[in-house]
Design a protein around this motif. Structure first.
Motif, mmCIF file in Angstrom:
data_model
loop_
_atom_site.group_PDB
_atom_site.id
_atom_site.type_symbol
_atom_site.label_atom_id
_atom_site.label_comp_id
_atom_site.label_asym_id
_atom_site.label_seq_id
_atom_site.Cartn_x
_atom_site.Cartn_y
_atom_site.Cartn_z
ATOM 1 N N UNK A 127 0.652 -1.303 0.045
ATOM 2 C CA UNK A 127 0.014 -0.296 0.251
ATOM 3 C C UNK A 127 0.779 1.235 0.312
ATOM 4 N N UNK A 128 2.470 1.009 0.657
ATOM 5 C CA UNK A 128 3.251 2.148 0.497
ATOM 6 C C UNK A 128 4.368 2.283 -0.942
ATOM 7 N N UNK A 129 4.335 1.201 -1.696
ATOM 8 C CA UNK A 129 5.131 1.036 -2.336
ATOM 9 C C UNK A 129 4.612 2.052 -3.260
ATOM 10 N N UNK A 130 3.727 2.401 -4.015
ATOM 11 C CA UNK A 130 3.491 2.703 -5.192
ATOM 12 C C UNK A 130 3.165 4.490 -4.573
ATOM 13 N N UNK A 131 3.979 5.132 -5.544
ATOM 14 C CA UNK A 131 3.761 6.438 -5.319
ATOM 15 C C UNK A 131 2.210 7.149 -6.238
ATOM 16 N N UNK A 132 1.651 8.070 -5.837
ATOM 17 C CA UNK A 132 0.725 8.868 -6.236
ATOM 18 C C UNK A 132 1.124 10.385 -7.293
ATOM 19 N N UNK A 133 0.680 10.522 -8.055
ATOM 20 C CA UNK A 133 1.430 11.056 -9.280
ATOM 21 C C UNK A 133 2.012 12.344 -8.603
ATOM 22 N N UNK A 134 0.793 13.164 -8.093
ATOM 23 C CA UNK A 134 1.349 14.395 -7.477
ATOM 24 C C UNK A 134 2.081 15.589 -8.841
ATOM 25 N N UNK A 135 3.060 15.721 -8.024
ATOM 26 C CA UNK A 135 4.143 16.762 -9.538
ATOM 27 C C UNK A 135 5.392 16.006 -9.762
ATOM 28 N N UNK A 136 5.259 15.013 -9.797
ATOM 29 C CA UNK A 136 6.291 13.817 -9.977
ATOM 30 C C UNK A 136 6.219 12.208 -10.281
ATOM 31 N N UNK A 137 5.208 12.575 -11.757
ATOM 32 C CA UNK A 137 4.215 11.216 -11.876
ATOM 33 C C UNK A 137 5.664 11.023 -12.878
ATOM 34 N N UNK A 138 6.419 10.962 -13.364
ATOM 35 C CA UNK A 138 7.658 10.230 -13.626
ATOM 36 C C UNK A 138 7.869 8.429 -12.776
ATOM 37 N N UNK A 139 7.809 9.000 -11.632
ATOM 38 C CA UNK A 139 8.453 7.867 -10.759
ATOM 39 C C UNK A 139 7.364 7.464 -10.320
ATOM 40 N N UNK A 140 7.631 5.856 -9.856
ATOM 41 C CA UNK A 140 6.093 4.936 -10.185
ATOM 42 C C UNK A 140 5.925 4.820 -9.274
ATOM 43 N N UNK A 141 7.432 4.278 -8.261
ATOM 44 C CA UNK A 141 7.317 3.727 -6.561
ATOM 45 C C UNK A 141 8.552 4.597 -5.893
ATOM 46 N N UNK A 142 8.259 3.609 -4.841
ATOM 47 C CA UNK A 142 9.124 4.303 -3.722
ATOM 48 C C UNK A 142 10.890 3.818 -3.339
ATOM 49 N N UNK A 143 10.731 2.950 -4.991
ATOM 50 C CA UNK A 143 12.354 2.574 -4.865
ATOM 51 C C UNK A 143 13.241 3.359 -5.048
ATOM 52 N N UNK A 144 14.270 3.074 -4.323
ATOM 53 C CA UNK A 144 15.654 3.722 -4.509
ATOM 54 C C UNK A 144 16.589 3.129 -5.264
ATOM 55 N N UNK A 145 17.415 4.209 -5.891
ATOM 56 C CA UNK A 145 18.492 4.464 -7.039
ATOM 57 C C UNK A 145 19.241 2.814 -6.704
ATOM 58 N N UNK A 146 19.336 1.855 -7.594
ATOM 59 C CA UNK A 146 19.897 0.785 -7.179
ATOM 60 C C UNK A 146 19.174 -0.661 -6.557
ATOM 61 N N UNK A 147 18.086 -0.078 -6.436
ATOM 62 C CA UNK A 147 17.360 -1.400 -5.415
ATOM 63 C C UNK A 147 16.629 -1.965 -6.781
ATOM 64 N N UNK A 148 16.299 -3.256 -6.167
ATOM 65 C CA UNK A 148 16.119 -4.828 -6.791
ATOM 66 C C UNK A 148 15.097 -5.099 -5.933
ATOM 67 N N UNK A 149 13.799 -5.663 -6.299
ATOM 68 C CA UNK A 149 12.774 -6.864 -5.470
ATOM 69 C C UNK A 149 12.936 -7.556 -5.304
ATOM 70 N N UNK A 150 13.608 -8.442 -4.127
ATOM 71 C CA UNK A 150 13.277 -10.479 -4.202
ATOM 72 C C UNK A 150 12.749 -10.584 -4.180
ATOM 73 N N UNK A 151 11.619 -10.464 -3.575
ATOM 74 C CA UNK A 151 10.308 -11.012 -2.566
ATOM 75 C C UNK A 151 9.473 -10.665 -2.612
#
Length: 331
Positions: free
Chosen positions: A190-214
């Motif tokens: 429920x917190x993984x995805x961002x609402x568009x606000x003023x930066x709609x090009x950013x879909x998630x809260x993932x940081x640079x270089x992070x990978x989903x492992x599970x």
């Protein structure tokens, strides 16, 4: 033609090092969305890091009753796993409604969650889209927005997230596991995805270089029931105009636990907290459910062409909740 480098790392450390947080590097799983976007010219990576051979394809039952699903588990394996099918029917129902068998055999858990919006303006390079080209405008706001958001949109973007699986996981309070330069962390779906606000090009809260492992799905209360229901333009494997994932646990006729998430209505799965609060602790009737659903949908802000989504979502939510609670209507 833009050259694209390809790397097949042997472990997560090599994958992270190869990707390096570069803006134009992409992790490659099943490729069912990424490759399509590359063909359209929407995605133009300079490096593909193939993670399909990494040991991320296990479904593991944990001592606390939760289930951990690896990032590269195929959707077809997830949909047919006995433990998930028995404990969380909402998950296979969502997956089986979301794509053809051929796609489910290729698509991965992480890829499903990370797929980009199917907004026609995003996929069409001749149209303005702030998600694809920040600052270019949003063609859907004044254009054709029948399939777009009624919750959480902004003046820059009205797109919706297409994943059926994400909606089911949101209702189950699942966690997304991430690994990157800053270590490991877990983020609620429920917190993984961002609402568009003023930066709609950013879909998630993932940081640079992070990978989903599970993904970790918590243990559901014994005796709980769950269901996924989806409305679409045709009976084939199309994306949701609106969908509902719900879990209910009754204790002697009283709602002891309830979760409801909408899909197809926002930039992320929309957890209906007001509906849940209105139902918790009640012995619900059809009228109680109707009022509870209306409490959430009262805040919807439809666009010019999609007010019908509010009524569609209302009907789906009431039908799913009534079926799970086994509400009896007057004769």
């Amino acid at each position: 033609m833009k050259p694209v480098a390809y790397v097949r790392p042997r472990n997560l450390a090599e994958a992270a090092a190869a990707h390096g947080g570069r803006p134009e590097a992409r992790y490659l799983g099943g490729g069912t969305n990424l490759v399509d976007l590359m063909r359209l010219g929407v995605e133009r990576p300079d490096l593909l890091v193939d993670i399909t051979r990494l040991p991320l394809d296990a479904i593991e039952e944990q001592p606390d009753g939760s289930v951990r699903v690896g990032a590269t588990v195929r959707n077809s394996d997830l949909a047919t796993h006995p433990a998930l099918r028995d404990r969380y029917p909402v998950l296979p129902q969502a997956l089986l409604s979301g794509a053809s068998g051929q796609l489910r055999n290729m698509a991965t858990t992480a890829g499903n969650l990370l797929q980009r919006t199917r907004c026609g303006y995003f996929q069409d390079l001749s149209r303005p889209c702030n998600k694809r080209v920040p600052g270019s405008g949003c063609g859907a706001i004044e254009g054709v927005n029948r399939e777009h958001a009624v919750f959480g949109h902004s003046s820059l973007c009205v797109a919706t997230h297409p994943s059926d699986l994400a909606v089911a996981l949101a209702a189950l309070d699942a966690l997304v596991e991430l690994e990157g330069p800053g270590g490991t962390r877990a983020v609620p779906v429920t917190e993984f995805y961002r609402l568009p606000q003023d930066r709609p090009e950013v879909d998630t809260v993932m940081r640079p270089g992070e990978i989903v492992t599970g993904v970790v799905v918590p243990s559901a209360p014994e005796g709980s029931v769950s269901r996924y229901r989806k409305a679409r333009d045709r009976a084939g494997h199309t994306f949701a105009l609106a969908s509902v994932a719900a879990l209910v646990h009754l204790e002697r006729g009283v709602v002891g636990e309830v979760a409801l998430a909408f899909g197809g209505l926002a930039h992320r799965p929309w957890r209906a907290r007001r509906t849940e609060a209105a139902l918790l602790g009640t012995a619900p009737t059809a009228e109680t459910i109707e009022r509870a659903v209306d409490a959430e949908l009262a805040d919807a802000v439809p666009l010019r062409h999609n007010a019908y989504k509010v009524e569609l979502a209302r009907g789906l939510a009431r039908e799913v909740l009534e079926s799970l609670i086994e509400v009896r209507h007057p004769a």
